[in-house]
Design an enzyme around this catalytic site. Sequence first.
Site, PDB file in Angstrom:
ATOM      1  N   ARG A   1      19.063  41.667 -53.383  1.00  0.00           N
ATOM      2  CA  ARG A   1      18.558  43.012 -53.651  1.00  0.00           C
ATOM      3  C   ARG A   1      17.948  43.598 -52.375  1.00  0.00           C
ATOM      4  NH1 ARG A   1      12.929  44.132 -55.405  1.00  0.00           N
ATOM      5  NH2 ARG A   1      12.798  46.290 -56.173  1.00  0.00           N
TER       6      ARG A   1
ATOM      7  N   ARG B   1       2.677  59.148 -56.961  1.00  0.00           N
ATOM      8  CA  ARG B   1       1.610  58.389 -56.318  1.00  0.00           C
ATOM      9  C   ARG B   1       0.473  59.305 -55.876  1.00  0.00           C
ATOM     10  NH1 ARG B   1       3.904  53.444 -54.916  1.00  0.00           N
ATOM     11  NH2 ARG B   1       6.188  53.424 -54.858  1.00  0.00           N
TER      12      ARG B   1
ATOM     13  N   LYS C   1      17.421  50.879 -64.490  1.00  0.00           N
ATOM     14  CA  LYS C   1      16.145  50.169 -64.566  1.00  0.00           C
ATOM     15  C   LYS C   1      15.319  50.794 -65.697  1.00  0.00           C
ATOM     16  CE  LYS C   1      14.116  49.301 -60.631  1.00  0.00           C
ATOM     17  NZ  LYS C   1      13.523  49.592 -59.290  1.00  0.00           N
TER      18      LYS C   1
END
Length: 485
Positions: free
Chosen positions: A42, A83, A232
């Site tokens: 990955r 964030r 995901k």
Amino acid sequence: MSTAESPTPRRRGTKIVATLGPASSEPAVLERMIAAGVNVMRLNFSHGTAKDHIERARLVRETAQRAGRELAIMADLQGPKIRVGKFADGMVLLEPGASFVLDAARTELGDLQGVGLDYKELPRDVKPGDTLLLNDGLIVLEVAAVRGDQVRTTVRLGGVLSNNKGINKQGGGLTAPALTAKDMEDIRTAMSFQADYVAVSFPKTATDMEMARQLCNVAAAEYRHKPGLIAKIERAEAIPNLEKILEASDGIMVARGDLAVEVGNAAVPALQKKMIRLALQHDKFVITATQMMESMITNPVPTRAEVSDVANAVLDGTDAVMLSAETASGKFPVETVTEMANICAEAEMAEDVKLDADFSGMTFSRIDQSIAMGALFTAYHLGCKAIVALTDSGSTPLWMSRHRVHIPIYALTPRVVTQRKMAIYRNVRPLLMDQSVDRDQALADAERHLKRRGIVGSGDIYAITCGEPMGAPGGTNMLKICRAE
């Protein structure tokens, strides 16, 4: 010919995904990780430059070739940056009961009163009473009021909040798109080295995956390449759309980090089992990820809880288990892979085979899928030493791998891209074999190949599937039971 897996002391069907990073980018370390059992590498696009990823992909291909293996490469997109900004001192200590402002318009560095936001839409996504979880839920803020670009909150669970920590909304509801401008550029980078899989972060609907597939296919067209797409599952909104997302994807990842923050830790184990079950039912592969061997970032052995976590994912039927920081930045990347491989092998020995029950009530409309299921059923009841699939696309081995038979499936393909893609399928051992000859010659070549590698010996029974004419995708139409000479 080259194998996708070199011989190991213990046969293992569950595959291992490892994240490449500073701890594992030395060729010698990477070679030892591959020997220990890594099947998929990955590349985390949340870190590093395009040049870094291109160089690491080259390193993986070259190291795998030296090891006589073919690994799949997964490009994991960053997704939207939800964030906080940065602080003047790098961090602040938030006390319970204190007021704290998340300000989308703030340009100066943060302090104890508040901080700026990378995600400018947050004030439009929340309302008073909402709960925000920062830094994977270690900080909990309750929204008191929204004033223009400011989200005014009260600290419910305090602690240290440092630069660029992530924000989640309890129960979901953030409107950030799954694919950002950075992701689109990263897709082009990943296609330049023909990544086998692209993992899409934070998809909420099948439309997100369909858009990602279009972008990947366009970027890969000049290389005549088509990557597999992995969704995901890490947003609360994805759960009710799970079956549609599965249909639009080649596989899914149970991304337990952000998902746990949004739905609560206690809900994740049952969701994991549900996702694995649905993926198997839909003939898709599934990866279980996040903190599987977290303690091995700094310790040479896992905790008993981590051993149980990995084993339970295997017993649930996951195709692969994934390592993140453990191999990217941990102290023991090789040891972690070794431990994980041993846990998987041990757990598989305890699995129940329920093939007859799996087939109860099932019907098949496709000839190739019927042949695949027939090969499984016959091989299991005859006690075959191996199941062999001559395949161009990899579909037949994928269908076979959805059921537990404890008989290794050897997928022989003339296409290296198919060989790499099949590296993630549970219990499938992809091998490269030319199939440009007629059927009888191909079958004879396959048996010689199996005997040369010690897979079957004289007198062993094995099942083999292929199609006529040879090399036609979707053309598997023959099952033969053979006794090795």
